[in-house]
Write an enzyme that holds these catalytic residues in place. Structure first.
Site, PDB file in Angstrom:
ATOM      1  N   SER A   1      23.608  30.598  87.391  1.00 15.72           N
ATOM      2  CA  SER A   1      23.472  29.389  86.578  1.00 15.72           C
ATOM      3  C   SER A   1      22.838  29.746  85.248  1.00 15.72           C
ATOM      4  CB  SER A   1      22.613  28.353  87.297  1.00 15.72           C
ATOM      5  OG  SER A   1      21.248  28.673  87.111  1.00 15.72           O
ATOM      6  N   LYS A   2      22.744  28.761  84.408  1.00 21.74           N
ATOM      7  CA  LYS A   2      22.200  28.937  83.062  1.00 21.74           C
ATOM      8  C   LYS A   2      20.760  29.434  83.064  1.00 21.74           C
ATOM      9  CE  LYS A   2      23.178  27.438  78.778  1.00 21.74           C
ATOM     10  NZ  LYS A   2      23.816  28.687  78.594  1.00 21.74           N
ATOM     11  N   ARG A   3      20.044  29.052  84.137  1.00 18.78           N
ATOM     12  CA  ARG A   3      18.642  29.496  84.265  1.00 18.78           C
ATOM     13  C   ARG A   3      18.505  30.993  84.061  1.00 18.78           C
ATOM     14  NH1 ARG A   3      18.919  27.122  89.240  1.00 18.78           N
ATOM     15  NH2 ARG A   3      19.349  29.227  89.953  1.00 18.78           N
TER      16      ARG A   3
ATOM     17  N   GLY B   1      20.306  33.000  82.260  1.00 17.91           N
ATOM     18  CA  GLY B   1      20.768  33.576  80.984  1.00 17.91           C
ATOM     19  C   GLY B   1      22.148  33.031  80.671  1.00 17.91           C
TER      20      GLY B   1
END
Ligand code: GLU
Length: 512
Positions: free
Chosen positions: A277-279, A281
């Site tokens: 996920s975006k968490r 990177g």
């Protein structure tokens, strides 16, 4: 060909285990929803569909699934197309192509509403679907009741289906009118080429919604109709759709559509083993593009997310990948998105890319980011790439070289570098700079004569090369980091070099 699925033959999907190579007229597709930009997971799906079609001599189609009007973002359509093309994943048919010889378009779902309407009517007329008018609050009450009884919520099908008039009346009364599919109460087996037979039991199936209250078809309905009408016979997509395929199978059965083969791809995880996920990177292709990665490195890296050609081989070009690609190389276990590996792939790709290719990618990159480097001067750009040899991504080049193109009077000076290289020992660096200004004005402006001049100057003054080169570097770039000094000076040109040294002396020495 896989066996055709029809309501008369069997209520279950019957998997065809023939080798895919025996399938003729293979057609795959990538069907992104433009609610966001292209995620690396989506890029992998597109890539594998592309490879399957190419390898099996089939066709690859692009369809835009834009039925989620609330989350629709038109800009994303263009961005997805741009990202696919950047990766080199070109489609044969579908969205954005000016040919449609089979007449199966349009290729964005918002332009196919009439087609869905006809199909919905067919299901309604045949008693395979029905209107429902429950409000969100009413459904919540039912959900809560199921929960209290420790049961999974399942929508209860009415004994008689509402008529068209009743649906109109409900609509007029402001009720949300949806269409639900009268789902057969039976187990469904999804045969998947990667995950094998996946049983979805009857109690997990329910009368799911196929037309939303806003009148738009749901993903399931539009997706199934389009795949069938567009002749898609090999569906390759992420594992998150594996269970959902049971719904697609029953819908297909209701319409009497032929069955495709399914290839679901294992979920991509982060290095901690959690869903990527975006968490963690960047996960979007466009962000890797502006982060200065080469598309060939991305493609190579993405291909290995859940697929392997076997053996130790890890490096290949897109045509080589097509050649090597085989469904049997797709594994069930979750691949990890290893950013260090991607960076090392990129460093290798940079090192092995020919000069022309590197230049092409560099120019594309420069057009996407704020920089002083002119993207239209091939000679200078080539020089810059050579001078920065060994870089990992294009921003490495920028970090060292952007300053060479900044206005002479505005690049900043790193005070630590000024102190260490120029001001230390009673300003010995300034002394050198003052001393060489006049001489430099006479030197022929090329790497060899510049080097020759520096050597003889150092010999004459009994100075180490660094004692002269570093002050020049700090004066003309403001830092101790730059491409090799002679390259930097040649790229700058004589006039800029002299102007920068003078500026440095004027601004820095007087501020001591
Ligand atoms: N529109 C779906 C998505 O972007 C595609 C699902 C599918 O490939 O069937 O997630």
């Amino acid at each position: 060909m896989p066996c055709l699925f029809s309501a008369n033959e069997s209520k279950f999907y019957i998997a065809d285990m023939d080798n895919m190579k025996n399938m003729t007229n293979i057609k795959t597709r990538f069907a992104p929803s433009p609610t966001g930009s292209l995620h690396v997971g989506g890029a992998r799906t597109a890539l594998f569909n592309y490879c399957l079609a190419r390898k099996l001599g089939g066709k690859f189609l692009l369809r835009i699934e834009d039925t989620d009007q609330a989350r629709h973002d038109e800009g994303m359509v263009d961005l997805i197309v741009k990202d696919l093309r950047w990766l080199g994943i070109e489609w044969d048919e579908g969205f954005g192509k000016d040919h449609d010889p089979a007449g199966i378009g349009p290729f964005r779902q918002s332009e196919r509403l009439g087609i869905y309407k006809t199909h919905i009517k067919k299901l309604l007329d045949e008693g395979k679907a029905y209107y429902a008018f429950d409000t969100a609050e009413e459904l919540d009450v039912l959900r809560e009741a199921a929960k209290a009884e420790k049961q999974d919520f399942r929508y209860e099908r009415p004994a008689t289906f509402p008529t068209e008039d009743q649906a109109d009346a409900a609509r007029a009364a402001g009720k949300p009118v949806v269409v639900r599919f009268a789902c057969p109460v039976e187990d469904v087996t999804v045969h998947d080429e990667v995950f094998g037979d996946v049983l979805v039991t009857a109690d997990q199936m329910d009368d799911f919604i196929i037309v939303k209250a806003d009148g738009w078809p749901t993903y399931h309905l539009a997706n199934v109709i389009d795949d069938a009408l567009m002749g898609i016979n090999l569906i390759c997509r992420g594992q998150e759709f594996l269970k959902q395929s049971s719904r697609h199978i029953v819908l297909r059965e209701a319409f009497g559509f032929p069955a495709p083969k399914y290839v679901h791809l294992p979920l991509i995880m982060d290095m901690q083993g959690k869903k990527l996920s975006k968490r963690d990177g960047d996960v979007e292709v466009d962000l890797f593009r502006v982060a200065g990665y080469l598309p060939e490195a991305m493609v190579n890296f993405i291909a290995l997310l859940g697929w392997s050609p076997g053996g130790d081989r890890e490096k290949f070009t897109l045509p080589e990948l097509v050649e090597l690609f085989d469904v049997s190389g797709i594994g069930k276990s979750n691949p990890k998105f290893d950013r260090d590996k991607l960076l090392s792939f990129n460093t290798d790709a940079v090192a092995t890319a020919g000069e022309a290719r590197l230049l092409e990618c560099f120019k594309e990159f420069l057009e996407e980011i704020p920089t002083h480097i002119p993207s239209d001067n091939d000679q200078i750009l080539r020089h810059l790439l050579r001078a920065n040899a060994g870089f990992r991504t294009f921003p490495d080049v920028l970090k060292k070289s952007d300053v060479l193109f900044a206005p002479n009077d505005s690049y900043p000076f790193d005070e630590k570098a000024v102190q260490k290289v120029l001001a230390k020992n009673d300003g010995e660096g300034y002394v050198v700079l003052r001393d060489i200004l006049g001489q430099l004005a006479e030197v022929e402006w090329n790497a060899d004569p510049l080097e020759e001049w520096l050597r003889s100057y150092c010999e004459q003054k009994e100075l180490g090369m660094g004692k002269v080169a570093q002050p020049i570097r700090v004066a003309v770039t403001g830092t101790t980091i730059s491409p090799p000094i002679f390259d930097a000076l040649v790229i700058l040109g004589k006039e800029n070099t002299l102007a920068r040294i003078s500026r440095c002396l004027a601004e820095k020495q007087t501020s001591e």
